[in-house]
Design an enzyme around this catalytic site. Structure first.
Site, PDB file in Angstrom:
ATOM      1  N   ASP A  28      -5.087  -4.537  -3.322  1.00 38.06           N
ATOM      2  CA  ASP A  28      -4.035  -3.975  -2.270  1.00 38.06           C
ATOM      3  C   ASP A  28      -4.126  -4.837  -0.970  1.00 38.06           C
ATOM      4  O   ASP A  28      -5.343  -5.331  -0.653  1.00 38.06           O
ATOM      5  CB  ASP A  28      -4.750  -2.511  -1.722  1.00 38.06           C
ATOM      6  CG  ASP A  28      -3.692  -1.944  -0.722  1.00 38.06           C
ATOM      7  OD1 ASP A  28      -2.779  -2.484   0.071  1.00 38.06           O
ATOM      8  OD2 ASP A  28      -3.822  -0.705  -0.587  1.00 38.06           O
ATOM      9  N   SER A  83       0.835  -1.257   0.143  1.00 32.05           N
ATOM     10  CA  SER A  83      -0.135  -0.215  -0.173  1.00 32.05           C
ATOM     11  C   SER A  83       0.904   1.100  -0.069  1.00 32.05           C
ATOM     12  O   SER A  83       1.877   1.495  -1.070  1.00 32.05           O
ATOM     13  CB  SER A  83      -1.084   0.185   1.171  1.00 32.05           C
ATOM     14  OG  SER A  83      -2.157   0.686   0.949  1.00 32.05           O
TER      15      SER A  83
END
Length: 910
Positions: free
Chosen positions: A726, A442
């Site tokens: 993600d 991320s």
């Protein structure tokens, strides 16, 4: 694969094969001693005459094709298998027979009444994708509670792959057939040479049962070369080469089209437009790459245009098309020998040949050669740094140098900012040179990508880099990202990306926005460019983590770690990796089929940090930490029905289970709840692989963590695209790459940037790795038991030597409120600088805030920097303990031969 319709099919078929073999030998004797490389065979009809073109056997079994049945195919085979183990040095050849699986669907008792006014119209379908793409079906028996079929089906199988037969009982409806129950049966349970009769209880309450008989027999056939690492298998790939003969280039063929199709091949179908100029060069050969074991057919369609007089301006009215279908079973073509098919309208040349034996996908669970070479170089840097900061008297030997890693979590701009400060603090403590790996997900991938643009970033003063990052964090993101010239730039880049062959998705646009947020101009760097930062071992090796999921399935029910390094991209679970520059290109059965230019790093950042790939189910889990409520409405009901008296349990075999699909309403609800409209779709480089029969006993089992892992027909090897999201949505840390036993990580500096519970990510990791049987600290801090968290904890140092030592830094404001530096108290006028609200989810550092004020940025940097500096002693203590562990382990090891640079014993010289 064959369906039997009458008599004793296997005996008839066996006799037919024997008769054909005798006829073939007779013809070979009549053939002149000098064999020409090209054989001409006339086409005798509009449809290809298989006998006219064939030089190999065709099935003599009766053929029958209906809406719910396919062409009959059966042959006996025996194969030579070539195995490639995890190590490139461990190769093994083994004679392994093919088998003929006979499945007889006998009858169904007490069928469920799916229709309101009558009994069900039942039929049974069989699907074995490791043998064929086709689904076979019995006939439909109308309005019957106890239908009897007594129909047999044949499958030519390779027992080195995991063959799971799916037997589906369905109700035949006009609009949509209803699947009532699906039996998942592992063919490995059938003993070779035996006949097994079994009854599958579909619904014990209604006493609904399906009676089936299985027979598994050895058959003869030409050898097949397979390559496996114990988890997945690459089977033999063939290439069909089709040439268009020159006599097609005549004027009366102007504007005609010739379409070729091979179902299940990489290319699927291709079309050639035939020109009118007879002097024009011939079209390039047409190629089809396909799995040889599937034995598909080549379908050829000649579409002829005829212009007709018309008073209509519509183009479609001015031309009429007439198609001439032709079909050639590819098993009828000889290998490595050209065949010419002559027809009054079509002249084609065919040649079937083997594809390259070398794979472009690396199969193996070991580290790649480049990473091992990097570790060898990095250990020299780490050894010198450890001797300096720990004040050791003697130099460390290679096997005494611990592997130290920095592990980061996600957190958007908060993670990006705090990570810069943590690295600066670690650098000034002279610990950064002790680190061999940095993992991120991320928001921390933004920091890492920016750092590795400089090949010597860790050797330079990071204060300048932090200062540069400050300018980008402070700027107005809306103005910088959505100015008119930026929008034009986005459109240009996306169009170019489409032309290059990439699958466009919203994460591509998100990647361009990230580029605009943290760069002043176009960032041309790519992932492979970061190899320059590793060629001398001068920096830690970066590992970026993403998650592969499935559409319409929760990421808690299916997830696979995908790691990205400057060298490779791959799945630790499958032991399959490709070169980083090939990520996004098209692969088939382990070979690179279509090279697509490597993506710029910003597009990868869009994948690694895609906040838009969240679906409703993910959001529910993040809020409630449970999916039990939704599972009642969206999950198929799966029941274990294994009969251990008939099929004793063995470790490599899967349980026999019945899947009861959800109803139509639940399907609609699941489609909405599981929709991922903005997830990344990437060409799957595992396409065409199959699971090894013993995959559950391989390294795959260490990462087996969801229900779908026991359904090999539906794993990633069976999909066309990877769906990458993600990782932070499903797993808040980037630990998995460091837990690979091949990396042998000894110390992990855990920098936490997630919001909410600061100990939650560490606890989650501890529970996960305990469940997987991977050594990891079990005694970890809990902010529910200890509300007042300290700045640093050491865990794992009192556990087994195989357990890595974790130095855990939660993002908390503890002593920093009163101290501006270790041992230096704040004056009353400086107390406001110590008031940093990192715990408030709605404060200045909340996840969706992409811009900070100068004051907030400086406070977060100073807090993060201070927390590491204030706990320098704990970091050095962990490093010292790791060195002592390595030395103790070395003493306990028996005397061994010296090791080479890769940790492999050097043989004696005789």
């Amino acid at each position: 694969m064959v369906k039997d319709l009458e008599g004793t099919p296997y005996e008839k078929w066996l006799r037919s094969v024997q008769l054909f073999s005798l006829e073939k030998k007779r013809k070979e004797k009549e053939t002149p001693a000098t064999v020409q490389p090209t054989t001409k065979v006339p086409f005798t009809a509009a449809a290809f005459n298989v006998a006219a073109i064939s030089m190999a056997s065709t099935s003599a079994l009766p053929q029958h094709s209906t809406r719910k049945s396919s062409l009959l195919e059966n042959e006996e085979r025996k194969g030579i298998m070539h195995y490639v183990a995890s190590s490139d040095d461990a190769k093994q050849e083994e004679m392994t027979p093919y088998s003929l699986l006979t499945v007889r669907i006998i009858k169904l008792k007490n069928a469920h009444q799916a229709d309101f006014l009558s009994q069900s119209d039942c039929y049974v379908s069989l699907w074995l994708p490791t043998a064929s793409d086709e689904k076979l079906h019995t006939k439909t028996i109308k309005n019957c509670r106890n239908p009897v079929w007594n129909e047999s089906f044949y499958f030519r199988i390779q027992r080195q792959v995991k063959n799971v037969l799916e037997i589906t009982v369905s109700d035949d409806d006009i609009i949509h057939d209803d699947d009532q129950a699906i039996v998942l049966f592992d063919v490995a349970k059938i003993p070779l040479g035996e006949r097994v009769f079994t009854t599958f209880p579909l619904n014990p309450q209604r006493r609904e049962e399906l009676e089936v008989e299985f027979v598994l027999e050895s058959i003869l056939d030409s050898p097949e070369t397979i390559i496996t690492n114990g988890a997945i298998v690459c089977r033999e790939e063939a290439c069909l080469e089709v040439h268009l003969d020159s006599r097609m280039q005549k004027k009366h063929f102007s504007g005609n089209e010739l379409t070729f199709a091979v179902r299940g091949s990489f290319e699927e179908s291709q079309t050639l437009s035939l020109g009118c100029d007879s002097r024009s060069p011939l079209p390039d050969p047409t190629f089809f790459h396909y799995a040889r074991y599937k034995q598909p057919s080549l379908d050829v369609t000649l579409t002829k245009k005829r212009k007709l007089p018309t008073f209509c301006a519509c183009v479609s009215c001015g031309a009429r098309r007439r198609s001439i279908p032709l079909r050639i079973p590819l098993k009828s073509l000889p290998s490595e020998r050209e065949v010419i098919g002559e027809h009054r309208k079509v002249d084609l040349r065919f040649k079937v040949k083997k594809c390259q034996e070398d794979l472009d996908v690396r199969l193996g669970f070991d580290l790649c050669v480049q990473e091992r070479d990097f570790i060898r170089k990095r250990k020299k840097v780490v050894a010198a740094a450890l001797k300096d900061i720990l004040q050791l008297e003697e130099n460390l030997q290679d096997d005494e140098v611990p592997v130290v890693a920095i592990m980061t979590t996600g957190g958007g701009t908060r993670a990006l900012t705090a990570m810069y400060a943590h690295l600066l603090s670690v650098q000034e403590m002279r610990v950064l040179d002790c680190v061999s790996y940095i993992t991120g997900l991320s928001g921390t991938t933004w920091t890492m990508s920016n750092l590795y643009e400089d090949p010597n970033w860790s050797q330079k003063d990071l204060k300048e880099i932090v200062s540069d990052a400050r300018k980008h964090v402070l700027k107005n993101k809306f103005v910088s990202c959505f100015a008119p010239d930026r929008l034009k730039y986005y459109l240009k880049e996306l169009c170019q990306r489409k032309q290059e062959g990439h699958q466009l998705c919203f994460t591509d646009l998100w990647g361009l926005i990230i580029e605009a947020m943290f760069h002043e101009k176009e960032d041309s760097h790519k992932l492979t460019d970061q190899q320059q930062a590793l060629n001398q071992g001068q920096n830690p090796l970066p590992i970026y983590l993403s998650l592969n999921v499935k559409d319409k399935i929760s990421d808690q029910d299916f997830r696979e770690w995908v790691e990205f390094t400057p060298y490779e991209v791959g799945f630790p679970k499958y032991g399959a990796f490709i070169r980083a520059e090939d990520f996004g290109s098209e692969f088939f059965m382990g070979r690179l089929m279509k090279k697509i230019p490597e993506s710029r790093i910003c597009f990868l950042e869009g994948i690694w940090s895609s906040v838009f790939s969240l679906n409703l189910m993910d959001a529910w889990y993040i809020s409630v930490h449970s999916e039990d409520f939704w599972h009642k409405w969206t999950q198929d009901k799966i029941t274990d029905i294994d009969d251990e008296t008939l099929f004793p349990t063995r470790p490599n075999e899967l349980d026999t289970r019945v899947v009861c699909p959800t109803d139509s309403f639940s399907d609609i609800f699941r489609d909405v709840a599981m929709l991922r409209p903005a997830a990344s779709e990437i060409h799957n480089f595992l396409k065409g692989f199959q699971m090894n029969n013993n995959y559950l006993e391989s390294e795959f089992s260490k990462w087996k963590d969801c229900e779908l892992d026991s359904q090999p027909n539906h794993l990633t090897t069976a999909t066309d695209y990877l769906i990458l999201i993600d990782t932070a949505f499903a797993f808040a840390t980037s630990y998995p790459p460091l837990m690979r036993p091949e990396r042998k990580v000894d110390v992990i500096l855990h920098f936490n940037y997630s919001s909410g519970s600061q100990t939650g990510p560490l606890k989650e990791a501890s529970k996960y790795f305990a469940k997987q049987g991977i050594p990891f600290p079990t005694k970890v801090p809990d902010d529910q038991e200890t509300p007042h968290l300290k700045e640093c904890y050491i865990v794992g140092d009192q556990e087994s030597p195989e357990t890595p030592i974790v130095v855990f830094f939660p993002l908390v404001n503890d002593t920093f409120r009163e101290y501006k530096a270790p041992g230096v108290k704040r004056s009353p006028s400086e107390m406001a600088d110590g008031d940093v609200d990192v715990a408030n989810a709605c404060g200045p550092y909340y996840i969706n805030n992409l811009s900070y004020s100068e004051k907030d940025f400086d406070k977060l940097v100073n807090l993060s920097y201070y927390n590491v500096q204030n706990n320098k002693d704990l970091v050095l203590q962990a490093l010292h303990t790791a060195v002592e562990r390595k030395k103790q382990h070395k003493k306990e090891q028996p005397l061994q031969k010296p090791l080479d640079g890769y940790g492999v014993c050097v043989p004696d010289r005789g």
